[in-house]
Design a protein around this motif. Structure first.
Motif, PDB file in Angstrom:
ATOM      1  N   TRP A 119       0.838  -1.202   0.000  1.00 35.24           N
ATOM      2  CA  TRP A 119       0.000   0.000   0.000  1.00 35.24           C
ATOM      3  C   TRP A 119       0.875   1.256   0.000  1.00 35.24           C
ATOM      4  O   TRP A 119       0.581   2.226  -0.708  1.00 35.24           O
ATOM      5  N   ARG A 122       2.229   1.761  -3.484  1.00 36.26           N
ATOM      6  CA  ARG A 122       1.190   2.184  -4.440  1.00 36.26           C
ATOM      7  C   ARG A 122       0.740   3.623  -4.205  1.00 36.26           C
ATOM      8  O   ARG A 122       0.234   4.259  -5.111  1.00 36.26           O
ATOM      9  N   THR A 123       0.926   4.125  -2.992  1.00 37.74           N
ATOM     10  CA  THR A 123       0.548   5.516  -2.703  1.00 37.74           C
ATOM     11  C   THR A 123       1.757   6.442  -2.693  1.00 37.74           C
ATOM     12  O   THR A 123       1.722   7.514  -2.091  1.00 37.74           O
TER      13      THR A 123
END
Length: 160
Positions: A119, A122-123
């Motif tokens: 996560w 991906r951010t």
């Protein structure tokens, strides 16, 4: 006597961090290889007297795994599975050194950190993984040196 929980847990964290940079299927295969490697290591007993070798191998693997977060394109599938199996083998061997194989039940869930690591990547916050990995590399390097160099207070000497 050394405790096996911290080295096993740090090894699992060091594997989970670079898995944030690979596809989810590859990460899942690597985690499965790690668990299989740990179970295989529990079945293959090392003869007594190899504790220093086992701990050195564990810390060296932690260094290598934590360094994988700095690869420009991440790990490929074969490397991720091979490094996962390697991490599992060392974690299992370390857990046997103090006869607390149950420490693996505490250490192996740290592999699930690949989910929040993914996560973060991906951010566009993957730099946090690189900072944590750098700290793991520093700790593993210092522990490896302490294992290889006799330090007063860690080993019995002629005065005891």
């Amino acid at each position: 006597m050394r405790d096996s929980l911290l080295p096993s847990a740090m090894l699992c964290v060091a594997l989970a961090l670079p898995l944030g940079f690979v596809p989810a299927r590859t990460a899942a295969l690597s985690v499965a290889a790690c668990v299989a490697g740990a179970l295989a290591a529990l079945l293959a007993r090392m003869p007594p007297g190899y504790e220093d070798v086992i701990f050195s191998g564990c810390w060296f693997s932690t260094l290598i795994l934590a360094g994988c977060v700095h690869l420009p394109r991440g790990m490929n599938r074969i490397a991720a599975i091979a490094l996962g199996a390697n991490a599992g083998l060392w974690a299992g061997q370390v857990a046997q050194t103090d006869a607390h194989a149950a420490n693996l039940l505490v250490a192996l869930p740290f592999l699930l950190l690949w989910v929040p690591a993914r996560w973060l990547v991906r951010t566009d916050r993957g730099i946090a993984l690189k900072v944590v990995a750098s700290w793991l590399m520093a700790i593993a390097g210092m522990e490896m040196v302490l294992t290889l160099i006799p330090t007063p207070g860690y080993m019995p000497d002629h005065m005891e």
